[in-house]
Design an enzyme around this catalytic site. Structure first.
Site, PDB file in Angstrom:
ATOM      1  N   ARG A 120      16.225   7.011  -4.630  1.00  0.00           N
ATOM      2  CA  ARG A 120      14.872   6.536  -4.314  1.00  0.00           C
ATOM      3  C   ARG A 120      13.879   7.472  -4.989  1.00  0.00           C
ATOM      4  O   ARG A 120      13.990   8.687  -4.864  1.00  0.00           O
ATOM      5  CB  ARG A 120      14.625   6.522  -2.809  1.00  0.00           C
ATOM      6  CG  ARG A 120      13.146   6.371  -2.465  1.00  0.00           C
ATOM      7  CD  ARG A 120      12.863   6.081  -1.025  1.00  0.00           C
ATOM      8  NE  ARG A 120      13.241   4.728  -0.677  1.00  0.00           N
ATOM      9  CZ  ARG A 120      12.741   4.071   0.377  1.00  0.00           C
ATOM     10  NH1 ARG A 120      11.841   4.641   1.165  1.00  0.00           N
ATOM     11  NH2 ARG A 120      13.125   2.834   0.635  1.00  0.00           N
ATOM     12  N   HIS A 147      12.409  -2.843  -5.686  1.00  0.00           N
ATOM     13  CA  HIS A 147      13.153  -2.496  -4.470  1.00  0.00           C
ATOM     14  C   HIS A 147      14.259  -3.553  -4.285  1.00  0.00           C
ATOM     15  O   HIS A 147      14.227  -4.364  -3.358  1.00  0.00           O
ATOM     16  CB  HIS A 147      12.186  -2.485  -3.276  1.00  0.00           C
ATOM     17  CG  HIS A 147      12.691  -1.746  -2.078  1.00  0.00           C
ATOM     18  ND1 HIS A 147      13.897  -1.089  -2.042  1.00  0.00           N
ATOM     19  CD2 HIS A 147      12.138  -1.566  -0.839  1.00  0.00           C
ATOM     20  CE1 HIS A 147      14.061  -0.525  -0.854  1.00  0.00           C
ATOM     21  NE2 HIS A 147      13.017  -0.804  -0.108  1.00  0.00           N
ATOM     22  N   GLN A 150      16.260  -4.095  -0.991  1.00  0.00           N
ATOM     23  CA  GLN A 150      15.447  -4.743   0.047  1.00  0.00           C
ATOM     24  C   GLN A 150      15.496  -6.264  -0.137  1.00  0.00           C
ATOM     25  O   GLN A 150      15.680  -7.023   0.822  1.00  0.00           O
ATOM     26  CB  GLN A 150      13.990  -4.254  -0.060  1.00  0.00           C
ATOM     27  CG  GLN A 150      13.051  -4.902   0.930  1.00  0.00           C
ATOM     28  CD  GLN A 150      13.338  -4.499   2.371  1.00  0.00           C
ATOM     29  OE1 GLN A 150      13.437  -3.330   2.670  1.00  0.00           O
ATOM     30  NE2 GLN A 150      13.487  -5.469   3.257  1.00  0.00           N
ATOM     31  N   ASP A 243       3.802  -6.734   3.179  1.00  0.00           N
ATOM     32  CA  ASP A 243       4.226  -5.332   3.059  1.00  0.00           C
ATOM     33  C   ASP A 243       2.975  -4.481   3.247  1.00  0.00           C
ATOM     34  O   ASP A 243       1.847  -5.015   3.295  1.00  0.00           O
ATOM     35  CB  ASP A 243       4.857  -5.121   1.663  1.00  0.00           C
ATOM     36  CG  ASP A 243       5.397  -3.703   1.451  1.00  0.00           C
ATOM     37  OD1 ASP A 243       5.519  -2.946   2.444  1.00  0.00           O
ATOM     38  OD2 ASP A 243       5.691  -3.346   0.285  1.00  0.00           O
ATOM     39  N   CYS A 287       9.268  -5.745   5.146  1.00  0.00           N
ATOM     40  CA  CYS A 287      10.334  -4.785   4.815  1.00  0.00           C
ATOM     41  C   CYS A 287      10.324  -3.580   5.748  1.00  0.00           C
ATOM     42  O   CYS A 287      11.343  -2.916   5.905  1.00  0.00           O
ATOM     43  CB  CYS A 287      10.181  -4.337   3.369  1.00  0.00           C
ATOM     44  SG  CYS A 287       8.556  -3.651   3.034  1.00  0.00           S
ATOM     45  N   ARG A 326      19.761  -4.570   5.741  1.00  0.00           N
ATOM     46  CA  ARG A 326      19.771  -3.561   4.676  1.00  0.00           C
ATOM     47  C   ARG A 326      21.152  -2.910   4.605  1.00  0.00           C
ATOM     48  O   ARG A 326      21.683  -2.646   3.542  1.00  0.00           O
ATOM     49  CB  ARG A 326      18.720  -2.462   4.951  1.00  0.00           C
ATOM     50  CG  ARG A 326      17.275  -2.898   4.981  1.00  0.00           C
ATOM     51  CD  ARG A 326      16.799  -3.448   3.675  1.00  0.00           C
ATOM     52  NE  ARG A 326      17.113  -2.590   2.539  1.00  0.00           N
ATOM     53  CZ  ARG A 326      16.471  -1.445   2.253  1.00  0.00           C
ATOM     54  NH1 ARG A 326      15.446  -1.060   2.975  1.00  0.00           N
ATOM     55  NH2 ARG A 326      16.831  -0.723   1.217  1.00  0.00           N
TER      56      ARG A 326
END
Ligand code: CP
Ligand code: NVA
Length: 341
Positions: A120, A147, A150, A243, A287, A326
Site C-alpha cells: 500500500r 484500489h 477493494q 467514498d 469502501c 476484502r
C-alpha cells in the site's frame, strides 16, 4: 481442500495469471476476474463452516504499507494466517523504502526473502517498481491511482445481493477521480455492469481511463457514464457507492473538496431517488472508513460528510459485508498466485 476449490485454483493457474501480481484490474482477463470471485465465494463458504486449508503453507508474504490501513492490513494478514502462511507487516516507519533506500533495492531484498508482497502506498509507480524488481507477485493494496482488491470485494458484495453482475447499475458519487472510483470503473466494465461516475467536473476521472473502460464495456455489454448531476446519476441505480471526499495524501485539499462535494452527499433523499427504496431493491456501498456521524475528529462539529448516518446504518447498507469480503477476495488472489498446484 474441497474439490471445487482445487478446480478453480487449477483453472486460475492454467489461465496464466500475471506473474507480477495485481497492480490494477486491467491486469486480469474477465475470465480470471470471475474465477477469482468464484474462488473467494467458495473460500468464504468453507470458512463459515469452520474449514480452512493449507493453501499458503510455508509461504512468507511481506506487507509493506506507506499509508494507514485497518481493513486491507487485517484482511491480508488474516487471509494468510487462515491458509497456514506467514505475513510480515512493515509500516512506513519500519522501512527505509524511498528514504534511505531506493524502491528498486527494497524490491530486490523483499524478493529474496518473501514469496509475495501486498503493498500500500502513494505513487502507483512504486508498486510497478516493486513488481518489476522483486521477482515475486505484488498485489496493490491501494495506491493514489488504484484500489483493485477493494473493487474485487465490491463486486463480490454486489453479486451476493443480486445474484449476478451483468447489467446491474452502480452509481458512484463523490470524488470521481480517486483510487476507489478508478478501480470500480475498471471492475464494473469487466463485469458488464452499468457504471455511473457522478462528480463535479473538476473531479471527473481521467479521459484515458474512461476511454479504456468504455472499450472493455463495449465488449462485455456494460456501460460507462460520466455525469455531474446526482439526480440523474442515481435514477434506477441498484447500488449507490461513495467514498471519502479527501483521500490519504490529499489533506491540504480538504476545504476546497468540502465546498465542492456537499451536493454529492448520499442521504435518504439520494437513496429515494433511485426509485428502488420501496421495494428494497437497492443497496448502499462504501469502501470505509466513512465520515457518517460525529465520532471522528473531522466530523465532531459538522456531522456526516459523504454519507448520512441513517443511510450508513440502514438495512440496505452492505458496508460491513464489503469489509468482510476484502478478506475472502484477498485470500483468493494470493492463493491463485501462490497455492501449490
Ligand atoms: N477500504 C480500505 O482499504 O480500508 P483501509 O484503509 O482500512 O485498509
Ligand atoms: N480513497 C480513499 C480510500 C480509502 C480506503 C483513500 O485513498 O484514502
Amino acid at each position: 481442500m474441497a474439490a471445487a476449490i482445487s478446480e478453480m485454483l487449477n483453472a486460475l493457474q492454467d489461465s496464466c495469471l500475471p506473474e507480477r501480481g495485481l497492480l490494477r484490474l486491467y491486469d486480469l482477463t474477465e475470465k480470471q476476474m470471475f474465477l477469482l470471485l468464484d474462488l473467494a465465494a467458495a473460500l468464504k463458504q468453507d470458512r463459515q463452516t469452520g474449514r480452512c486449508g493449507r493453501l499458503l503453507s510455508g509461504r512468507n508474504i511481506a506487507v509493506p504499507f506507506e499509508k494507514s490501513s485497518t481493513r486491507t492490513r487485517v484482511a491480508t494478514t488474516v487471509a494468510i494466517a487462515d491458509e497456514g502462511g506467514r505475513s510480515e507487516y512493515l509500516s512506513a516507519n519500519d522501512m527505509h523504502l524511498g528514504k534511505k533506500e531506493s524502491v528498486k533495492d527494497t524490491a530486490r531484498v523483499l524478493g529474496r526473502l518473501f514469496d509475495g508482497i501486498m503493498f500500500r502506498g502513494f505513487a502507483h509507480r512504486t508498486a510497478e517498481l516493486l513488481a518489476d524488481h522483486s521477482g515475486v507477485p505484488v498485489w496493490n493494496g491501494l495506491t493514489d491511482e488504484f484500489h483493485p482488491t477493494q473493487a474485487l470485494a465490491d463486486l463480490l458484495t454486489v453479486r451476493e445481493r443480486f445474484g449476478n453482475l451483468q447489467g446491474v447499475k452502480l452509481a458512484y458519487l463523490g470524488d470521481g477521480r480517486n483510487n476507489v472510483a478508478n478501480s470500480l470503473m475498471e471492475g464494473c466494465a469487466k463485469a458488464g455492469m452499468r457504471f455511473v461516475n457522478c462528480s463535479p467536473p473538476q473531479l471527473s476521472p481521467r479521459a484515458d481511463l474512461v476511454a479504456h473502460a468504455e472499450e472493455i464495456a463495449a465488449r462485455t455489454g456494460g456501460q460507462i457514464s460520466i455525469v455531474n448531476d446526482p439526480v440523474v446519476a442515481v435514477h434506477d441505480a441498484q447500488a449507490v457507492y461513495t467514498d471519502v471526499w479527501v483521500s490519504m495524501g490529499e489533506e491540504s485539499k480538504r476545504e476546497e473538496r468540502m465546498d465542492m462535494l456537499w451536493p454529492y452527499q448520499v442521504n435518504m433523499e439520494t437513496m429515494r431517488r433511485t426509485g428502488r427504496l420501496d421495494d428494497d431493491s437497492v443497496i448502499f456501498l462504501h469502501c470505509l472508513p466513512a465520515f457518517h456521524d460525529h465520532h471522528t475528529e473531522l466530523t465532531r462539529d459538522i456531522g456526516a460528510l459523504e454519507v448520512t448516518d441513517d443511510v450508513f446504518e440502514a438495512p440496505f447498507s452492505k458496508v460491513f459485508d464489503q469489509a468482510e469480503n476484502r478478506m475472502h477476495t484477498i485470500k483468493a488472489l494470493i492463493a491463485a498466485s501462490l497455492a501449490p498446484r
